[in-house]
Design a protein around this motif. Structure first.
Motif, PDB file in Angstrom:
ATOM      1  N   TYR A 211       0.834  -1.195   0.000  1.00 26.98           N
ATOM      2  CA  TYR A 211       0.000   0.000   0.000  1.00 26.98           C
ATOM      3  C   TYR A 211       0.870   1.247   0.000  1.00 26.98           C
ATOM      4  CZ  TYR A 211      -3.817  -3.076   1.406  1.00 26.98           C
ATOM      5  OH  TYR A 211      -4.749  -4.072   1.461  1.00 26.98           O
ATOM      6  N   GLU A 212       0.248   2.358  -0.337  1.00 32.34           N
ATOM      7  CA  GLU A 212       0.977   3.611  -0.256  1.00 32.34           C
ATOM      8  C   GLU A 212       1.115   4.019   1.206  1.00 32.34           C
ATOM      9  OE1 GLU A 212      -1.437   6.967  -1.946  1.00 32.34           O
ATOM     10  OE2 GLU A 212      -2.799   5.319  -2.379  1.00 32.34           O
ATOM     11  N   GLU A 213       2.078   4.876   1.487  1.00 31.05           N
ATOM     12  CA  GLU A 213       2.262   5.372   2.840  1.00 31.05           C
ATOM     13  C   GLU A 213       1.283   6.504   3.091  1.00 31.05           C
ATOM     14  OE1 GLU A 213       6.243   6.189   4.118  1.00 31.05           O
ATOM     15  OE2 GLU A 213       7.047   4.585   2.857  1.00 31.05           O
ATOM     16  N   TYR A 214       0.870   6.633   4.344  1.00 29.51           N
ATOM     17  CA  TYR A 214      -0.073   7.679   4.700  1.00 29.51           C
ATOM     18  C   TYR A 214       0.556   9.050   4.483  1.00 29.51           C
ATOM     19  CZ  TYR A 214      -2.955  10.824   7.390  1.00 29.51           C
ATOM     20  OH  TYR A 214      -3.735  11.880   7.775  1.00 29.51           O
TER      21      TYR A 214
ATOM     22  N   THR B 111      -9.246  11.808   1.375  1.00 24.45           N
ATOM     23  CA  THR B 111      -9.467  10.718   0.414  1.00 24.45           C
ATOM     24  C   THR B 111      -8.661   9.469   0.780  1.00 24.45           C
ATOM     25  OG1 THR B 111      -7.761  11.617  -1.031  1.00 24.45           O
ATOM     26  CG2 THR B 111     -10.052  12.254  -1.502  1.00 24.45           C
ATOM     27  N   THR B 112      -8.295   9.334   2.045  1.00 22.23           N
ATOM     28  CA  THR B 112      -7.517   8.177   2.499  1.00 22.23           C
ATOM     29  C   THR B 112      -8.377   7.286   3.374  1.00 22.23           C
ATOM     30  OG1 THR B 112      -5.434   9.407   2.438  1.00 22.23           O
ATOM     31  CG2 THR B 112      -5.486   7.445   3.811  1.00 22.23           C
ATOM     32  N   ILE B 113      -8.256   5.976   3.138  1.00 24.56           N
ATOM     33  CA  ILE B 113      -8.995   4.979   3.910  1.00 24.56           C
ATOM     34  C   ILE B 113      -8.049   3.830   4.205  1.00 24.56           C
ATOM     35  CG2 ILE B 113      -9.898   3.764   1.891  1.00 24.56           C
ATOM     36  CD1 ILE B 113     -12.075   4.523   4.876  1.00 24.56           C
ATOM     37  N   GLU B 114      -8.187   3.210   5.343  1.00 25.71           N
ATOM     38  CA  GLU B 114      -7.344   2.045   5.619  1.00 25.71           C
ATOM     39  C   GLU B 114      -7.943   0.826   4.932  1.00 25.71           C
ATOM     40  OE1 GLU B 114      -9.538  -0.389   8.637  1.00 25.71           O
ATOM     41  OE2 GLU B 114      -7.549  -0.743   7.836  1.00 25.71           O
ATOM     42  N   ASP B 115      -7.094  -0.117   4.611  1.00 28.45           N
ATOM     43  CA  ASP B 115      -7.486  -1.255   3.769  1.00 28.45           C
ATOM     44  C   ASP B 115      -8.684  -2.025   4.307  1.00 28.45           C
ATOM     45  OD1 ASP B 115      -5.877  -2.192   5.885  1.00 28.45           O
ATOM     46  OD2 ASP B 115      -5.040  -3.825   4.688  1.00 28.45           O
ATOM     47  N   GLY B 116      -8.758  -2.229   5.595  1.00 34.34           N
ATOM     48  CA  GLY B 116      -9.858  -2.984   6.179  1.00 34.34           C
ATOM     49  C   GLY B 116     -11.193  -2.271   6.124  1.00 34.34           C
TER      50      GLY B 116
ATOM     51  N   VAL C  37      -5.364   4.172  -0.309  1.00 34.70           N
ATOM     52  CA  VAL C  37      -5.535   3.073   0.631  1.00 34.70           C
ATOM     53  C   VAL C  37      -4.217   2.861   1.352  1.00 34.70           C
ATOM     54  CG1 VAL C  37      -6.082   0.623   0.888  1.00 34.70           C
ATOM     55  CG2 VAL C  37      -7.336   2.010  -0.771  1.00 34.70           C
ATOM     56  N   VAL C  38      -4.293   2.840   2.673  1.00 39.01           N
ATOM     57  CA  VAL C  38      -3.100   2.665   3.505  1.00 39.01           C
ATOM     58  C   VAL C  38      -3.304   1.461   4.416  1.00 39.01           C
ATOM     59  CG1 VAL C  38      -2.475   5.115   3.421  1.00 39.01           C
ATOM     60  CG2 VAL C  38      -3.963   4.278   5.254  1.00 39.01           C
ATOM     61  N   PRO C  39      -2.218   0.864   4.898  1.00 37.12           N
ATOM     62  CA  PRO C  39      -2.353  -0.323   5.759  1.00 37.12           C
ATOM     63  C   PRO C  39      -2.815   0.046   7.159  1.00 37.12           C
ATOM     64  CG  PRO C  39      -0.054   0.263   5.539  1.00 37.12           C
ATOM     65  CD  PRO C  39      -0.819   1.188   4.630  1.00 37.12           C
ATOM     66  N   TYR C  40      -3.546  -0.863   7.750  1.00 38.83           N
ATOM     67  CA  TYR C  40      -3.986  -0.702   9.127  1.00 38.83           C
ATOM     68  C   TYR C  40      -2.996  -1.341  10.088  1.00 38.83           C
ATOM     69  CZ  TYR C  40      -6.887  -1.088  13.293  1.00 38.83           C
ATOM     70  OH  TYR C  40      -7.368  -1.013  14.568  1.00 38.83           O
ATOM     71  N   GLY C  41      -2.298  -2.365   9.638  1.00 39.63           N
ATOM     72  CA  GLY C  41      -1.290  -2.993  10.472  1.00 39.63           C
ATOM     73  C   GLY C  41      -1.754  -4.203  11.253  1.00 39.63           C
ATOM     74  N   ARG C  42      -2.709  -4.953  10.720  1.00 33.64           N
ATOM     75  CA  ARG C  42      -3.180  -6.156  11.400  1.00 33.64           C
ATOM     76  C   ARG C  42      -2.219  -7.330  11.225  1.00 33.64           C
ATOM     77  NH1 ARG C  42      -6.981  -3.824   9.029  1.00 33.64           N
ATOM     78  NH2 ARG C  42      -6.807  -5.077   7.204  1.00 33.64           N
TER      79      ARG C  42
END
Length: 160
Positions: A33-36, A43-48, A69-74
Motif C-alpha cells: 500500500y501507499e504510505e499515509y 481521500t484516504t482509507i485504511e485497507d480494512g 488506501v493505507v495499511p492498518y497494520g493487522r
C-alpha cells in the motif's frame, strides 16, 4: 450489506442498494500500500475499511477517483479488491509498490494472491478444458487416464 471477517467492521464482501459489489482477496507478499500522507487525509482509507466505505458512498466504479488506501497494520499483509457495478463493469484494484493499479476484469474472476496479471496469464493453462464429463483417454504405452469422478472437466486432447 456485507460479510465480515476477523472483526465486525472488516468486510470481505459487500453490496449496496445500487448494485455496487466489492470483494477483498488476500494479497500478502505481493502488494504494498501507499504510505499515509496527511495532505490526502480526506481521500484516504485504511485497507480494512475500504469495502464498507466504497459501498456506503458510491454507486458505480466510475465515481471512484484518487482514493488512497493505507495499511492498518493487522499483520495479514495486503489485499487486492474486485469491484463490480450495475453497468456490468468489473475491475481489480491492486496496490503494487505503493501505487494503485486498476485492471479491467473482463472475465469476472479473481482469487487471492498472486497478482491479477498472473491469474489472467494462468488462464491459458485452461484453454483445453471444456464442460462435461471427461472420457477415459489412452496415452502412450497403453496407459489409460480416467477422471476421478463426476464434475471433472473434459480436456480436449490432440488427435495423434
Amino acid at each position: 450489506m456485507g460479510i465480515g471477517v476477523l472483526k465486525d467492521n472488516l468486510l470481505a464482501e459487500a453490496v449496496n442498494e445500487k448494485g455496487l459489489v466489492g470483494e477483498l482477496f488476500y494479497f500478502p507478499n505481493y502488494g504494498v500500500y501507499e504510505e499515509y500522507n496527511p495532505k490526502f487525509n480526506a481521500t484516504t482509507i485504511e485497507d480494512g475499511q475500504f469495502l464498507s466505505w466504497v459501498v456506503a458512498n458510491f454507486a458505480t466504479i466510475e465515481e471512484l477517483e484518487n482514493i488512497h488506501v493505507v495499511p492498518y497494520g493487522r499483520g495479514f499483509g495486503t489485499a487486492h479488491f474486485r469491484l463490480a457495478d450495475a453497468t456490468g463493469r468489473q475491475v481489480v484494484i491492486e496496490y503494487l509498490d505503493g501505487t494503485p493499479t486498476v485492471f479491467e476484469n473482463k472475465v469476472g474472476v479473481v482469487t487471492n494472491a498472486p497478482s491479477f496479471e498472473f491469474q489472467m496469464l494462468n488462464l491459458n493453462n485452461c484453454v483445453n478444458i471444456m464442460p462435461g464429463p471427461a472420457p477415459a483417454h489412452k496415452i502412450a504405452h497403453d496407459v489409460e487416464l480416467r477422471p476421478f469422478g463426476a464434475g471433472s472437466a473434459r480436456w480436449v486432447f490432440p488427435v495423434t
